[in-house]
Write a protein that holds these residues in place. Structure first.
Motif, PDB file in Angstrom:
ATOM      1  N   VAL A   1       4.639  -4.327  -0.064  1.00  0.00           N
ATOM      2  CA  VAL A   1       5.285  -3.065  -0.458  1.00  0.00           C
ATOM      3  C   VAL A   1       4.740  -2.537  -1.794  1.00  0.00           C
ATOM      4  CG1 VAL A   1       7.473  -1.987  -1.103  1.00  0.00           C
ATOM      5  CG2 VAL A   1       7.357  -3.457   0.919  1.00  0.00           C
ATOM      6  N   PRO A   2       4.569  -3.372  -2.830  1.00  0.00           N
ATOM      7  CA  PRO A   2       3.950  -2.848  -4.057  1.00  0.00           C
ATOM      8  C   PRO A   2       2.538  -2.320  -3.834  1.00  0.00           C
ATOM      9  CG  PRO A   2       5.067  -4.904  -4.519  1.00  0.00           C
ATOM     10  CD  PRO A   2       5.067  -4.745  -3.026  1.00  0.00           C
ATOM     11  N   LEU A   3       1.743  -3.006  -3.001  1.00  0.00           N
ATOM     12  CA  LEU A   3       0.396  -2.523  -2.724  1.00  0.00           C
ATOM     13  C   LEU A   3       0.437  -1.196  -1.994  1.00  0.00           C
ATOM     14  CD1 LEU A   3      -2.592  -3.165  -3.003  1.00  0.00           C
ATOM     15  CD2 LEU A   3      -2.478  -4.454  -0.855  1.00  0.00           C
ATOM     16  N   PHE A   4       1.358  -1.082  -1.024  1.00  0.00           N
ATOM     17  CA  PHE A   4       1.546   0.201  -0.337  1.00  0.00           C
ATOM     18  C   PHE A   4       1.968   1.284  -1.329  1.00  0.00           C
ATOM     19  CE2 PHE A   4       4.593   3.227   1.426  1.00  0.00           C
ATOM     20  CZ  PHE A   4       3.848   3.817   2.436  1.00  0.00           C
ATOM     21  N   GLY A   5       2.898   0.937  -2.218  1.00  0.00           N
ATOM     22  CA  GLY A   5       3.360   1.909  -3.204  1.00  0.00           C
ATOM     23  C   GLY A   5       2.246   2.368  -4.122  1.00  0.00           C
TER      24      GLY A   5
END
Length: 399
Positions: free
Chosen positions: A273-277
């Motif tokens: 999720v952080p990488l997607f964000g």
């Protein structure tokens, strides 16, 4: 010197405690969002966009020809897989396992998706292509919302946190259905047939009591590849695969589903999720400007998240309680329930994801949708936190 060291030690302990609690995933998302916005509006903007969007010199899967595509179509399939595991567990053995438990969360989640969509359409208009963004403000980001609740500590009753989690899970299921039904291109039937055959194999393995993880992962990888080529978004394969994972306990007392969920949730929260964000939250404000927030798409998205979510969810709770359809969560005051409804307007991950699907041919509208998501989510987080920070729990016996 000792005073400085004492202050530094206290600060380090406070930070460690904070990052070790349930707020940590939300805080990490805030950090990566700030980094993405900074990178997209700095001299590093070209490098930032090149990193994620340039065509890879080599890729094992032709359709995934950029790092951005690998993140959104491959890594996010794992995100949706974990979401699917959580949904199945809740439906079979959790807060959605009986009609009585399902009533209020399902009603609140449905109202919390319909109201933002209607407000978006009223603000953005029904003309093409703007109307395709109606589902962007419909989803709640669990990590962000629970992160804000974590910052509040014991100021909120446990029933309120549990209710928010349940609503968000139902909300995620609704978002998955919306993606499958409304953001799917023309289906390529041969690949669809292949996906159905592999799905049948997964169901058969489940029914026959197969507990070899490699069987599900091998068939699941094939399912994902077929779905990727059908025209249906590949992440749907993650949810479908999750629904076939056995929940039945093994001889050791746990189950394949629970083991997978426990193993993957940290990777989901702190890597995927952080990488997607970071890859998706970088809005170049120079092309839009803050005054662009009044354009139809960002204005509709922000209004849908900030106003639509709280109106839909809070109104559903009040009506259900007053009519005797389902009682409100025990131990929570009406002000606290309002604050929780406001927090549901934090729509980061799913909203950004749907925004990219809604306007594939309109890069500017994707950027505007991102701006609306960030502004609506920020206002919802600030107001929701403020309400819950100062709201008081009801006294014993209060109605």
């Amino acid at each position: 010197m000792s005073l400085k060291r004492h202050f530094a030690n206290n600060l380090a302990r406070a930070f460690t405690k904070l990052m070790g609690g349930e707020a940590s995933a939300g805080i990490l998302l805030i950090i990566v969002t700030a980094l993405a916005l900074t990178a997209a509006n700095s001299p590093l903007a070209h490098d930032y966009h090149y990193l994620f969007h340039h065509e890879l010199s080599w890729t094992p899967i032709a359709k995934l020809d950029s790092l951005h595509m690998w993140i959104n179509d491959a890594l996010m399939a794992i995100f949706f897989f974990v979401v699917g595991l959580e949904i199945k567990r809740e439906i079979l053995d959790g807060e959605l396992s009986s009609a009585a438990k399902r009533r209020l969360p399902v009603l609140a989640a449905a109202a919390g998706m319909i109201a933002p969509a209607l407000i978006y359409l009223a603000a953005a208009g029904s003309g093409q292509p703007m109307q395709r963004g109606w589902a962007i403000p419909a989803a709640t980001d669990i990590a962000f919302a629970v992160g804000v609740l974590g910052l509040l500590g014991n100021r909120i009753p446990p029933s309120l946190r549990l209710f928010l989690l349940t609503v968000a899970i139902v909300d995620d299921l609704g978002a998955v259905v919306i993606i499958a039904l409304f953001y799917t291109a023309q289906i390529k039937m041969m690949w669809g047939v292949g996906a159905l055959i592999l799905l049948a194999g997964l169901i058969l393995a489940n029914r026959r009591g197969v507990h070899h993880l490699w069987v599900y992962m091998l068939l699941g990888l094939g399912l994902w590849y077929c779905v990727l080529n059908t025209g249906i978004h590949a992440t749907i394969a993650g949810v479908v695969l999750a629904f076939t994972i056995p929940l039945k306990p093994l001889y050791r007392g746990d189950s394949m589903l629970l083991r997978l969920e426990h193993a993957l949730v940290p990777w989901n929260s702190y890597v995927i999720v952080p990488l997607f964000g970071f890859a998706n939250a970088g809005v170049a404000l120079s092309g839009i400007g803050l005054d662009g927030l009044l354009d139809p798409v960002p204005f509709g998205v922000a209004l849908g998240l900030f106003i639509g979510k709280q109106i839909g969810i809070f109104a559903a709770i009040v009506i259900a309680d007053r009519l005797g359809f389902a009682p409100r969560p025990a131990g929570a005051s009406w002000v606290q329930l309002w604050g929780m409804a406001v927090l549901c307007g934090i729509g980061f991950t799913m909203s950004l994801f749907i925004g990219a699907l809604a306007f594939p041919k309109y890069p500017l509208l994707i950027e505007e949708a991102k701006l609306g998501v960030l502004v609506g989510s920020l206002f919802s987080a600030l107001l929701g936190y403020t309400i819950l920070r100062f709201a008081k729990s009801p006294s014993p016996g209060a109605a």
